[in-house]
Design an enzyme around this catalytic site. Sequence first.
Site, PDB file in Angstrom:
ATOM      1  N   GLY A   3     -35.890-116.767 -24.781  1.00  0.00           N
ATOM      2  CA  GLY A   3     -34.830-117.674 -23.931  1.00  0.00           C
ATOM      3  C   GLY A   3     -33.639-116.995 -23.953  1.00  0.00           C
ATOM      4  O   GLY A   3     -33.302-116.058 -24.973  1.00  0.00           O
ATOM      5  N   CYS A  16     -39.058-113.152 -29.600  1.00  0.00           N
ATOM      6  CA  CYS A  16     -37.823-113.050 -28.962  1.00  0.00           C
ATOM      7  C   CYS A  16     -37.102-114.379 -29.479  1.00  0.00           C
ATOM      8  O   CYS A  16     -36.846-114.525 -30.582  1.00  0.00           O
ATOM      9  CB  CYS A  16     -37.478-112.653 -27.483  1.00  0.00           C
ATOM     10  SG  CYS A  16     -35.979-112.127 -27.338  1.00  0.00           S
ATOM     11  N   TYR A  17     -36.515-115.058 -28.584  1.00  0.00           N
ATOM     12  CA  TYR A  17     -35.802-116.325 -29.135  1.00  0.00           C
ATOM     13  C   TYR A  17     -36.680-116.997 -29.769  1.00  0.00           C
ATOM     14  O   TYR A  17     -36.205-117.825 -30.979  1.00  0.00           O
ATOM     15  CB  TYR A  17     -35.413-117.034 -27.757  1.00  0.00           C
ATOM     16  CG  TYR A  17     -34.584-118.304 -28.117  1.00  0.00           C
ATOM     17  CD1 TYR A  17     -33.196-118.411 -28.641  1.00  0.00           C
ATOM     18  CD2 TYR A  17     -35.356-119.620 -27.962  1.00  0.00           C
ATOM     19  CE1 TYR A  17     -32.609-119.385 -28.737  1.00  0.00           C
ATOM     20  CE2 TYR A  17     -34.687-120.534 -28.399  1.00  0.00           C
ATOM     21  CZ  TYR A  17     -33.482-120.808 -29.059  1.00  0.00           C
ATOM     22  OH  TYR A  17     -32.755-121.838 -29.241  1.00  0.00           O
ATOM     23  N   HIS A  69     -41.095-108.198 -27.292  1.00  0.00           N
ATOM     24  CA  HIS A  69     -42.038-108.711 -26.171  1.00  0.00           C
ATOM     25  C   HIS A  69     -43.540-108.311 -25.996  1.00  0.00           C
ATOM     26  O   HIS A  69     -43.520-107.108 -25.446  1.00  0.00           O
ATOM     27  CB  HIS A  69     -41.031-108.821 -24.855  1.00  0.00           C
ATOM     28  CG  HIS A  69     -40.205-109.641 -24.730  1.00  0.00           C
ATOM     29  ND1 HIS A  69     -40.261-110.823 -24.348  1.00  0.00           N
ATOM     30  CD2 HIS A  69     -38.806-109.267 -24.955  1.00  0.00           C
ATOM     31  CE1 HIS A  69     -38.870-111.437 -24.369  1.00  0.00           C
ATOM     32  NE2 HIS A  69     -38.254-110.433 -24.742  1.00  0.00           N
ATOM     33  N   GLU A 102     -45.663-109.346 -24.458  1.00  0.00           N
ATOM     34  CA  GLU A 102     -46.385-109.538 -23.056  1.00  0.00           C
ATOM     35  C   GLU A 102     -45.977-108.409 -22.058  1.00  0.00           C
ATOM     36  O   GLU A 102     -46.652-108.445 -20.958  1.00  0.00           O
ATOM     37  CB  GLU A 102     -45.910-111.088 -22.502  1.00  0.00           C
ATOM     38  CG  GLU A 102     -44.521-111.166 -22.256  1.00  0.00           C
ATOM     39  CD  GLU A 102     -43.641-111.295 -23.319  1.00  0.00           C
ATOM     40  OE1 GLU A 102     -43.699-111.008 -24.777  1.00  0.00           O
ATOM     41  OE2 GLU A 102     -42.263-111.832 -23.157  1.00  0.00           O
ATOM     42  N   ASP A 107     -55.291-118.920  -0.973  1.00  0.00           N
ATOM     43  CA  ASP A 107     -55.256-120.261  -1.744  1.00  0.00           C
ATOM     44  C   ASP A 107     -56.134-121.244  -1.044  1.00  0.00           C
ATOM     45  O   ASP A 107     -57.258-121.886  -1.412  1.00  0.00           O
ATOM     46  CB  ASP A 107     -53.956-120.908  -2.114  1.00  0.00           C
ATOM     47  CG  ASP A 107     -53.115-119.677  -2.696  1.00  0.00           C
ATOM     48  OD1 ASP A 107     -53.714-118.822  -3.331  1.00  0.00           O
ATOM     49  OD2 ASP A 107     -51.920-119.886  -2.675  1.00  0.00           O
ATOM     50  N   LYS A 162     -52.319-116.494  -9.483  1.00  0.00           N
ATOM     51  CA  LYS A 162     -52.707-115.924  -7.996  1.00  0.00           C
ATOM     52  C   LYS A 162     -54.060-115.105  -8.387  1.00  0.00           C
ATOM     53  O   LYS A 162     -54.884-114.888  -7.917  1.00  0.00           O
ATOM     54  CB  LYS A 162     -51.727-115.052  -7.545  1.00  0.00           C
ATOM     55  CG  LYS A 162     -51.944-114.897  -6.053  1.00  0.00           C
ATOM     56  CD  LYS A 162     -51.656-115.890  -5.129  1.00  0.00           C
ATOM     57  CE  LYS A 162     -51.678-115.586  -3.813  1.00  0.00           C
ATOM     58  NZ  LYS A 162     -51.500-116.841  -2.790  1.00  0.00           N
TER      59      LYS A 162
END
Length: 516
Positions: free
Chosen positions: A55, A82-83, A174, A176, A232, A372
């Site tokens: 954040g 992180c945050y 991070h 990710e 989609d 997606k």
Amino acid sequence: MQDKILVLDFGGQYNQLIARRVREQHVYAEIRPYNKISVQEIAQAGYTGIIFTGGPNSVYDPASPHYDPAILDLGIPVLGICYGHQLIAWMAGGEIASAGSISEYGKVEVHTNQVKSEDCVLFKGMPEKSTVWMSHTDYVRRIPDGFEVDAVTGHCPCAAMSDARRRIYAVQFHPEVTHTEYGRQILHNFLYDVCGCSGDWSMDDFVARTVDKYRREMEGKTALCALSGGVDSSVAAVLMHKAIGDRLTCVFVDHGLLRKDEGDMVEQTFRRKFNINIIRVNAADRFLGKLAGVTEPEKKRKIIGEEFIRVFEEESGKLGKVNYLVQGTIYPDVIESGAGDASVIKSHHNVGGLPDVVDFDAIVEPLRDLFKDEVRAAGIELGIPYDLVWRQPFPGPGLAIRVMGEITEEKLSILREADAIFREEITAAKLEKETNQYFAVLTNGRSVGVMGDARTYGYTLALRAVSTDDFMTADWTRLPYELLAKASSRITNEVRGISRVVYDITSKPPATVEWE
Ligand code: XMP
């Protein structure tokens, strides 16, 4: 029961990425803003683990997002990022300080497993030194009681910490993002070794489960799906067809603003390959009639949106009572952000408004939980052709927002031919995967040219190709000069009415992807 990870969003820019990374490891993850779910709700929802996102805030800022510390006592494993790392330290009684001039941003070397006697399970299978991605101005100066430091960097005395007994882990960096060398391994360790997940989330399961669910729930009921030919709505239609067969009718409104041969391709795929009940409405004259003389971009969009609803309404009216409306809504369309109350629904990107005008018992959104890339994986699983599954995005208003100024059949036809050539050349150069969206725009500007001995006065055509992760920002793709040269030469030679070709080298922002 299926494993389920809660990504508790504190407003970090990578919240969706975290959930996708978890799902890539075959564990279902959902994102909830921190201020929209209480600790009691979390306790009851049966989560297998919780991840606190990053954040933009400092925990000492009263306006920064905080959470009930009771979450750490639920007995559910937690990973703070992180945050989220600092928030855990703060909630558990540690101390945070500003890193000041030693804030870290970018790639940093982290040292793990050498700071305490017992190896941290989070870093299992990793070398002692590796590269991580940091982005912080605060750091944990004193860890809370019961925690141990698991990693350090040159500047950061607590790059990771844990209370293994309570299964609470936290990292300042991070995991990710791909820049963190062993990020996947870290998430894998958290999911499988700490949370004990079984890896029960996969697209083949999803397809089978979803088909089964709707087969049971919609027994004897009918449904209608507005098919656009986009990824989609195509996947939603094929999935629902598998569940309820001929009780599904798809309405494909051809507004005459599609690319070359696109309408036929969509119709054939669904009718021939899948045997789906499809009604193609050739409404080009209606749309072009309404658009005649209109030059203002927003007005064009509005006319097309309204006319679309009208046509759809008329067609569904002919079918009599229909129980359900199927929509291809996907997860990024529905998640709210923890950064504030603003939800990130992209209204203009969907065929909005339909439920208001047509009388259905309920709306069915079978892809509501999918990202997606998962929708694409489900599409492949369902046997939808690769080209359709990997189709680049195409805006609802179609070529109307790529023909500048007034739309005429002549201008549309020039644009269709030129656009097809550009796409052919990208395919021939095998560059489809190097750029996320590429198309031609017919500007309203004319310029002088020469062909043989004759002077010409044709349109200027712009080519556009962008590279982007999320279409919120984008960079123009550095296509090879040879490709641009070939496309330009073919277009000016093969398409009558174009005397000049330019390449758009503007990123977003300040420009948008589309020209109108
Ligand atoms: P912009 O032009 O806003 O485009 O930078 C970002 C992405 O959204 C697509 N786009 C639309 N898609 N209806 C849609 O379904 C629309 O009205 C629309 N306008 C833009 C655009 O093609 C790009 O992928």
